[in-house]
Design a protein around this motif. Sequence first.
Motif, PDB file in Angstrom:
ATOM      1  N   ASN A   1       9.310  -3.495  -6.815  1.00 27.16           N
ATOM      2  CA  ASN A   1       8.298  -2.640  -6.212  1.00 27.16           C
ATOM      3  C   ASN A   1       8.118  -1.348  -6.999  1.00 27.16           C
ATOM      4  O   ASN A   1       8.893  -1.039  -7.902  1.00 27.16           O
ATOM      5  N   ARG A   2       7.106  -0.602  -6.621  1.00 28.58           N
ATOM      6  CA  ARG A   2       6.936   0.734  -7.158  1.00 28.58           C
ATOM      7  C   ARG A   2       7.980   1.669  -6.542  1.00 28.58           C
ATOM      8  O   ARG A   2       8.457   1.450  -5.429  1.00 28.58           O
ATOM      9  N   TYR A   3       8.303   2.723  -7.255  1.00 37.42           N
ATOM     10  CA  TYR A   3       9.303   3.684  -6.796  1.00 37.42           C
ATOM     11  C   TYR A   3       8.844   4.371  -5.509  1.00 37.42           C
ATOM     12  O   TYR A   3       7.724   4.855  -5.411  1.00 37.42           O
ATOM     13  N   ARG A   4       9.703   4.383  -4.520  1.00 37.29           N
ATOM     14  CA  ARG A   4       9.468   5.051  -3.236  1.00 37.29           C
ATOM     15  C   ARG A   4       8.190   4.569  -2.546  1.00 37.29           C
ATOM     16  O   ARG A   4       7.584   5.299  -1.774  1.00 37.29           O
ATOM     17  N   ASN A   5       7.796   3.380  -2.845  1.00 35.39           N
ATOM     18  CA  ASN A   5       6.720   2.670  -2.131  1.00 35.39           C
ATOM     19  C   ASN A   5       5.385   3.407  -2.133  1.00 35.39           C
ATOM     20  O   ASN A   5       4.474   3.027  -2.862  1.00 35.39           O
ATOM     21  N   ASN A   6       5.229   4.455  -1.323  1.00 30.42           N
ATOM     22  CA  ASN A   6       3.920   5.110  -1.189  1.00 30.42           C
ATOM     23  C   ASN A   6       3.728   6.268  -2.145  1.00 30.42           C
ATOM     24  O   ASN A   6       2.701   6.942  -2.112  1.00 30.42           O
ATOM     25  N   LEU A   7       4.698   6.515  -3.026  1.00 31.30           N
ATOM     26  CA  LEU A   7       4.580   7.672  -3.919  1.00 31.30           C
ATOM     27  C   LEU A   7       3.439   7.511  -4.914  1.00 31.30           C
ATOM     28  O   LEU A   7       2.629   8.426  -5.096  1.00 31.30           O
ATOM     29  N   VAL A   8       3.360   6.355  -5.565  1.00 32.40           N
ATOM     30  CA  VAL A   8       2.315   6.155  -6.571  1.00 32.40           C
ATOM     31  C   VAL A   8       0.921   6.194  -5.940  1.00 32.40           C
ATOM     32  O   VAL A   8       0.028   6.867  -6.469  1.00 32.40           O
ATOM     33  N   PRO A   9       0.673   5.518  -4.812  1.00 34.57           N
ATOM     34  CA  PRO A   9      -0.639   5.664  -4.176  1.00 34.57           C
ATOM     35  C   PRO A   9      -0.993   7.116  -3.848  1.00 34.57           C
ATOM     36  O   PRO A   9      -2.145   7.521  -3.973  1.00 34.57           O
ATOM     37  N   LEU A  10       0.008   7.902  -3.450  1.00 40.22           N
ATOM     38  CA  LEU A  10      -0.239   9.321  -3.182  1.00 40.22           C
ATOM     39  C   LEU A  10      -0.677  10.043  -4.445  1.00 40.22           C
ATOM     40  O   LEU A  10      -1.620  10.853  -4.428  1.00 40.22           O
ATOM     41  N   LEU A  11      -0.013   9.760  -5.555  1.00 40.55           N
ATOM     42  CA  LEU A  11      -0.361  10.400  -6.826  1.00 40.55           C
ATOM     43  C   LEU A  11      -1.755   9.989  -7.292  1.00 40.55           C
ATOM     44  O   LEU A  11      -2.496  10.796  -7.850  1.00 40.55           O
ATOM     45  N   VAL A  12      -2.087   8.729  -7.097  1.00 40.49           N
ATOM     46  CA  VAL A  12      -3.415   8.248  -7.473  1.00 40.49           C
ATOM     47  C   VAL A  12      -4.482   8.949  -6.649  1.00 40.49           C
ATOM     48  O   VAL A  12      -5.500   9.417  -7.178  1.00 40.49           O
TER      49      VAL A  12
END
Length: 272
Positions: A101-112
């Motif tokens: 998975n992506r690191y910390r699950n919702n972190l990358v969507p937040l950054l995007v």
Amino acid sequence: MGFPGVWMTETESMVYRVVPKCACSTIGQIMYYSDHGSFYDGDIHDAQDGIYKWAQEENQDRIARNVKAHESFAFTAVRNPYARILSSFFDKICGIQRNGNRYRNNLVPLLVQKYGVEVGDPENGFEFDQIKSFRRFLLFARDTIRFRRPMDPDIHWSAMSGHISTFILNGGTYDHIFWTEAFDDGMKTVLDRVKTPHEVDLTAIPRFNESAVHGPERAHPVEEYFDDLSMHLMWEIYHRDFRLFRYDFDNPANKLPVGDIDLDEVHKKLGS
């Protein structure tokens, strides 16, 4: 608070304060090998036995007693802040983690969504504008460290001085701090000062970079990621790291330190 991030060999030959993104996998495996004559089969961060960790509640009293009495050789390692934050970006933000998975699950969507960061994905070969995305991530990292928003800072991009200070503030004393850029020399100093059941041949030790194959490769030299604004942000959040560990702030292309680390200064400035 105790001693978060501290690892100790079972023989209590050495105590290590982990600093994320500073060769901690390799150092942990060397500690494990020095006790057992073999490497841990897997990521040393996952090891639940064979090495004492503060995160293991049953070992906290043992570690606290040792550190406060300064019974073992205590050390840590640091890394050029420019290279370290880039490593955090490519590993934790762009990379796919060990669990798939992506690191910390919702972190990358937040950054995007909030910062316009692009990370690519394995199916397109991680193709994206690395420089633009990194600079936007750096703004996010600054916001987490200075303002604790939109989240608390992550250990992988928190300042090294912050990690290192907890050991001092709670009663620990470092015998050695070395640069990962001179890893063999630094680790040799540690091993020369301790007695271990198994001798460690540093020339034969592999580098345990557990994240190396899980994300995109850095496409440009370090200095190309840092314009004037990026350097301003770096100084804002890592100025103590540059000063205390003698790294060259003015030249991101120079990964090597420009002076010697003064342990007395580190203890004085990080212990108050």
